[in-house]
Each structure stands twice: as C-alpha cells, then as structure tokens.
Design a protein around this motif. Structure first.
Motif, PDB file in Angstrom:
ATOM      1  N   ARG A  98       0.832  -1.201   0.000  1.00 24.97           N
ATOM      2  CA  ARG A  98       0.000   0.000   0.000  1.00 24.97           C
ATOM      3  C   ARG A  98       0.871   1.258   0.000  1.00 24.97           C
ATOM      4  O   ARG A  98       0.559   2.240  -0.690  1.00 24.97           O
ATOM      5  CB  ARG A  98      -0.913  -0.016   1.224  1.00 24.97           C
ATOM      6  CG  ARG A  98      -1.962   1.101   1.220  1.00 24.97           C
ATOM      7  CD  ARG A  98      -2.730   1.092   2.536  1.00 24.97           C
ATOM      8  NE  ARG A  98      -3.491  -0.133   2.692  1.00 24.97           N
ATOM      9  CZ  ARG A  98      -4.764  -0.281   2.335  1.00 24.97           C
ATOM     10  NH1 ARG A  98      -5.399   0.741   1.770  1.00 24.97           N
ATOM     11  NH2 ARG A  98      -5.385  -1.418   2.520  1.00 24.97           N
ATOM     12  N   SER A 155       2.551   9.239  -7.481  1.00 24.52           N
ATOM     13  CA  SER A 155       1.809  10.489  -7.706  1.00 24.52           C
ATOM     14  C   SER A 155       1.430  10.622  -9.178  1.00 24.52           C
ATOM     15  O   SER A 155       1.952   9.912 -10.048  1.00 24.52           O
ATOM     16  CB  SER A 155       2.669  11.683  -7.299  1.00 24.52           C
ATOM     17  OG  SER A 155       3.825  11.759  -8.137  1.00 24.52           O
ATOM     18  N   GLU A 210       0.785   4.260  -2.745  1.00 23.96           N
ATOM     19  CA  GLU A 210       0.457   5.631  -2.354  1.00 23.96           C
ATOM     20  C   GLU A 210       1.539   6.608  -2.780  1.00 23.96           C
ATOM     21  O   GLU A 210       1.275   7.807  -2.942  1.00 23.96           O
ATOM     22  CB  GLU A 210       0.248   5.697  -0.846  1.00 23.96           C
ATOM     23  CG  GLU A 210      -1.032   5.005  -0.384  1.00 23.96           C
ATOM     24  CD  GLU A 210      -1.170   4.971   1.123  1.00 23.96           C
ATOM     25  OE1 GLU A 210      -0.165   5.289   1.810  1.00 23.96           O
ATOM     26  OE2 GLU A 210      -2.268   4.630   1.622  1.00 23.96           O
ATOM     27  N   ARG A 230      -8.048   5.947  -8.527  1.00 23.53           N
ATOM     28  CA  ARG A 230      -7.309   5.352  -7.423  1.00 23.53           C
ATOM     29  C   ARG A 230      -8.234   4.569  -6.491  1.00 23.53           C
ATOM     30  O   ARG A 230      -9.268   5.060  -6.073  1.00 23.53           O
ATOM     31  CB  ARG A 230      -6.570   6.439  -6.635  1.00 23.53           C
ATOM     32  CG  ARG A 230      -5.514   7.159  -7.465  1.00 23.53           C
ATOM     33  CD  ARG A 230      -4.851   8.299  -6.700  1.00 23.53           C
ATOM     34  NE  ARG A 230      -3.853   8.973  -7.521  1.00 23.53           N
ATOM     35  CZ  ARG A 230      -2.574   8.603  -7.600  1.00 23.53           C
ATOM     36  NH1 ARG A 230      -2.143   7.575  -6.866  1.00 23.53           N
ATOM     37  NH2 ARG A 230      -1.737   9.264  -8.377  1.00 23.53           N
TER      38      ARG A 230
END
Length: 298
Positions: free
Chosen positions: A93, A100, A97, A161
C-alpha cells in the motif's frame, strides 16, 4: 466463387483472431481468408480480414500504424501482463500511495517516442520457429530480444485510485509490432508497483476505423470493401490506361505516367485493381498483381 475484398470486423472479447477467420470462412463460403494483425483473446476491436484474392493486400496493411484504447492497472503484475494471467507480484500500500500523478506522467513520457521494447513472453513472436506463447505453455523459460518501436501518442484520459490499485485509461498511437501489454508491464515496473492490462480495444489500423466494422456474428451480410478501394486508401491510387494495365499484368516495365515515390495501387479504366506498382527511376513495374476477373475480354 466468393467475392474478393476486405472485411472490417469488430472482434469481441473471448475469441481468438483465428476464430474470427474461421467464422469468415463459413460466412463467405471460402477457405481463402486471412487477417492483418492478431488481437489477443481478451482484446476487442478492429480486425482487418482479407477474402479470396484480396488476401494479397494484407501484407500492405499489417505494417500500418494502429490506435488502441486501454486500461492499465498499477499495483500488481501478472504472468501474461494482462488480466488473464496469474498474479505474480502485488505492491505494498505504501509503494502504491507513493505513485503520484506527476510520477505517472513521467513514466508515460519515458514510454513515448522511439523506444526499445521487450515483447511479452506470451506474445506471438517466433522463437526458433515456434510461437513464444507455445513455449511458455510448454513450461519453457522464454527470453525475447528488445525491438525498436514507436509510440507516437500515449495520452492518459483518467487516473482512478483504489485502496490497492490505480487504473489508468489511455489512448495510444503506435507503430506495428508494439505490445500494449508490454507498455503496461514497463510502466508498472518503472514506478515500482507492477502493472498489467485490464482492457484493450483496437480502434484504428492505418486509415481503417472500428467505426466502419461489422460484428463477428454479422459476417455473412457484412459489407466487403473492394480491393481497388482498399489499395487506394493504403497506398494511393495511380490510374493507368488499358494498354499499361495489360503490360503490367504481363510483368513489363512501363513509363511512369505521373511522379510518385514508393508504391501505388494501379487502377484500370474500369476501376479494377491491377496490382501494386513500384517506381524504379523513370519506369515502374508491378510487384504484386491481382488475378483478372473471369469471363472478360481484354
């Protein structure tokens, strides 16, 4: 005899390109059918199918640039670089994350232009006479050499996302031989999270659009494009006289009636495709002839 020409087919998901060819053979009542560029079973979209003598034109179509719409899923890699394969790696995860929008843009930019690409191991590339995917299915380890391809446009239209994935919708213009699955794989690898395709649709092959295509279940009634029209769209038309048409059919060199470079589709006064001619200095010669229609005096 079945009508000669080109069928534009919108291939559905879940069938192979060979399946579509088999349907066309039954629908048009001939064994002489081929296609210009394989689509994976998962993929949908434009498949260019040649019938009878028009199969001779497929060699001029297969090398045309193509456009695809696709969805790339970041966050996991698969054994086939698409959703049909087994998941072989899942990112954390935290790594996901860290991806970008700016990093996605940079990754896409690095895969745009003239690039060296290693095809997917389950591609149709031949290795010592056998398809790579056949060798993989037989348990062999396949390593393919990189090849140069051109991605002229890699346009991202949406980034969605989720907790464990990022889906990227994109439209891609590329040269023949480009593997969109490999772009997904390489984008995911460059971002450190893995990537694979979840959707692929071919919308264009050269001047031919999927908007012109018929469904795979409509091939018996589907409109067939005449060879002369197809060749003119691909190569450009060169109208010739009846005498020149006869000489070209007999393999003779003839004077160039108008300036052109490379190859052209030689069209007789009656609109029939004589063949493909190539300029050689001040003369031209046929490099591919179409058969004459039966029962005509010439």
């Amino acid at each position: 005899m079945a009508e000669s020409g080109i069928l534009l087919v919108d291939k559905p998901s879940g069938v192979t390109s060979h399946d579509v060819v088999a349907r066309a053979r039954r629908a048009r009542g001939t064994r002489k059918v081929g296609h210009a560029g394989t689509l994976d079973p998962m993929a949908t979209g434009l498949l260019v199918v040649g019938v009878e003598a028009a199969t001779r034109l497929l060699t001029f179509i297969v090398g045309l640039d193509k456009t695809y719409r696709t969805t790339i899923r970041l966050g996991s890699a698969t054994s086939t670089d698409d959703a049909e394969g087994d998941v072989v790696d899942v990112s954390s995860r935290a790594d996901l994350e860290a991806v970008s929008d700016e990093r996605i843009r940079e990754g896409v930019a690095a895969l745009t232009g003239d690039i060296a690409q290693v095809p997917s191991a389950v591609s149709a590339v031949k290795v010592d006479g056998r398809r790579a995917y056949d060798r993989v299915r037989a348990g062999e380890t396949v390593e393919l050499a990189a090849r140069h391809v051109t991605v002229s446009r890699f346009a991202v239209s949406a980034v969605r996302r989720e907790a464990r994935s990022i889906d990227i919708d994109a439209e891609i213009d590329c040269s023949t031989g480009t593997y969109i699955r490999a772009l997904a794989r390489d984008l995911g690898a460059s971002l450190g999270v893995g990537g694979h395709l979840t959707m692929l649709r071919r919308t264009r092959v050269g001047e031919f659009s999927v908007d012109e295509a018929s469904g795979a279940d409509e091939l018996e009634q589907a409109p067939i494009l005449p060879p002369a029209d197809v060749a003119a769209r691909v190569l450009g038309a060169l109208e010739v006289t009846s005498d020149v048409a006869r000489d070209l059919r007999h393999g003779k060199r003839v004077a160039v009636p108008e300036a052109f470079d490379g190859q052209r589709a030689a069209i007789a006064p009656d609109g029939e495709l004589i063949g493909v001619v190539e300029r050689r200095g001040d003369t031209m010669k046929s490099t591919m002839n179409m058969p004459e229609r039966q029962g005509e005096d010439r």
